[in-house]
Design an enzyme around this catalytic site. Structure first.
Site, PDB file in Angstrom:
ATOM      1  N   HIS A  50       0.848  -1.191   0.000  1.00 44.02           N
ATOM      2  CA  HIS A  50       0.000   0.000   0.000  1.00 44.02           C
ATOM      3  C   HIS A  50       0.886   1.244   0.000  1.00 44.02           C
ATOM      4  O   HIS A  50       2.111   1.153   0.171  1.00 44.02           O
ATOM      5  CB  HIS A  50      -0.939   0.004   1.219  1.00 44.02           C
ATOM      6  CG  HIS A  50      -0.227  -0.065   2.523  1.00 44.02           C
ATOM      7  ND1 HIS A  50      -0.189  -1.185   3.303  1.00 44.02           N
ATOM      8  CD2 HIS A  50       0.500   0.861   3.176  1.00 44.02           C
ATOM      9  CE1 HIS A  50       0.515  -0.961   4.378  1.00 44.02           C
ATOM     10  NE2 HIS A  50       0.953   0.279   4.328  1.00 44.02           N
TER      11      HIS A  50
HETATM   12  C1  T46 Z   1       3.091   0.806   6.812  1.00 45.99           C
HETATM   13  C2  T46 Z   1       3.849  -0.456   7.013  1.00 45.99           C
HETATM   14  C3  T46 Z   1       5.326  -0.227   7.094  1.00 45.99           C
HETATM   15  C4  T46 Z   1      -3.882  -0.191  13.657  1.00 45.99           C
HETATM   16  O1  T46 Z   1      -4.983  -0.404  14.214  1.00 45.99           O
HETATM   17  N1  T46 Z   1      -3.126   0.885  14.003  1.00 45.99           N
HETATM   18  C5  T46 Z   1      -1.923   1.148  13.424  1.00 45.99           C
HETATM   19  O2  T46 Z   1      -1.273   2.147  13.779  1.00 45.99           O
HETATM   20  C6  T46 Z   1      -1.433   0.249  12.407  1.00 45.99           C
HETATM   21  C7  T46 Z   1      -0.107   0.523  11.729  1.00 45.99           C
HETATM   22  C8  T46 Z   1      -2.211  -0.827  12.074  1.00 45.99           C
HETATM   23  N2  T46 Z   1      -3.405  -1.046  12.688  1.00 45.99           N
HETATM   24  C9  T46 Z   1      -4.173  -2.244  12.345  1.00 45.99           C
HETATM   25  C10 T46 Z   1      -4.757  -2.295  10.936  1.00 45.99           C
HETATM   26  C11 T46 Z   1      -4.764  -3.776  10.626  1.00 45.99           C
HETATM   27  O3  T46 Z   1      -5.931  -4.365  11.140  1.00 45.99           O
HETATM   28  O4  T46 Z   1      -3.278  -3.372  12.425  1.00 45.99           O
HETATM   29  C12 T46 Z   1      -3.576  -4.318  11.425  1.00 45.99           C
HETATM   30  C13 T46 Z   1      -2.348  -4.604  10.559  1.00 45.99           C
HETATM   31  O5  T46 Z   1      -2.044  -3.434   9.789  1.00 45.99           O
HETATM   32  P1  T46 Z   1      -1.554  -3.499   8.262  1.00 45.99           P
HETATM   33  O6  T46 Z   1      -2.190  -4.659   7.599  1.00 45.99           O
HETATM   34  O7  T46 Z   1      -1.768  -2.164   7.652  1.00 45.99           O
HETATM   35  O8  T46 Z   1       0.003  -3.796   8.464  1.00 45.99           O
HETATM   36  P2  T46 Z   1       1.173  -3.754   7.385  1.00 45.99           P
HETATM   37  O9  T46 Z   1       2.337  -4.431   8.013  1.00 45.99           O
HETATM   38  O10 T46 Z   1       0.737  -4.244   6.057  1.00 45.99           O
HETATM   39  O11 T46 Z   1       1.502  -2.178   7.209  1.00 45.99           O
HETATM   40  C14 T46 Z   1       2.009  -1.417   8.298  1.00 45.99           C
HETATM   41  C15 T46 Z   1       1.323  -0.050   8.380  1.00 45.99           C
HETATM   42  O12 T46 Z   1      -0.090  -0.238   8.434  1.00 45.99           O
HETATM   43  C16 T46 Z   1       1.662   0.826   7.203  1.00 45.99           C
HETATM   44  O13 T46 Z   1       1.229   2.154   7.450  1.00 45.99           O
HETATM   45  O14 T46 Z   1       3.584   1.739   6.191  1.00 45.99           O
HETATM   46  O15 T46 Z   1       3.417  -1.220   8.145  1.00 45.99           O
END
Ligand code: T46
Length: 131
Positions: A50
């Site tokens: 993303h």
């Molecule tokens: C990024 C990369 C490097 C939250 O509730 N609060 C938060 O601050 C974050 C970061 C995530 N979440 C929740 C949303 C999802 O349900 O945690 C879950 C996993 O998040 P996500 O699938 O977005 O994780 P990644 O590893 O794909 O991405 C993350 C960050 O979201 C993103 O901003 O730049 O790490």
């Protein structure tokens, strides 16, 4: 110009060991509103895929390593984050993917904004249209 903008955190410490200080508007070039860390990533799993409209982040592997891919729609570059003194600055409208997490990887991320799901662009074609 490379997409990869590193911040080298000076290791502090003494004969007891090392310490790295991350300070807003100093070693980290923005006001830190949020900190999160990613750990226990399962073998073969890749994360990210993303971009963000409005978010600056610094990512650093405090232990272990992973491979970060950044893509600005024109160039795609990757780098191993493999040191607690090597930060990677990720700006707005940059597609990111994280691959090849080591079992012990803890990826620490400092963010300039609070969590906002509406800031995410999760479709690559939509990302290209936003540029
Ligand atoms: C990024 C990369 C490097 C939250 O509730 N609060 C938060 O601050 C974050 C970061 C995530 N979440 C929740 C949303 C999802 O349900 O945690 C879950 C996993 O998040 P996500 O699938 O977005 O994780 P990644 O590893 O794909 O991405 C993350 C960050 O979201 C993103 O901003 O730049 O790490």
């Amino acid at each position: 110009m490379s997409l990869l903008e590193f911040i080298n955190f000076p290791p502090l410490g003494d004969e007891r060991g090392s310490l790295v200080a991350l300070e807003a508007d100093n070693t980290v070039p923005f006001d830190i509103k949020r900190v999160y860390y990613i750990f226990n990533t399962q073998a073969g799993v890749a994360r990210g895929f993303h971009a963000h409209h409005n978010l600056k982040q610094v990512a650093v592997c405090v232990t272990g390593k992973c491979r970060m891919v950044l893509d600005d729609g024109k160039t795609r570059e990757d780098v191993w984050l493999d040191s607690p003194t090597k930060g990677l600055l990720i700006g707005d409208l940059v597609w990111r993917e994280m691959h090849d997490f080591s079992e012990d990887c803890v990826l620490l991320v400092l963010a300039s904004e609070h969590y906002d799901e509406t800031d995410y662009i999760r479709d690559y074609e939509e990302f290209l249209r936003c540029l």
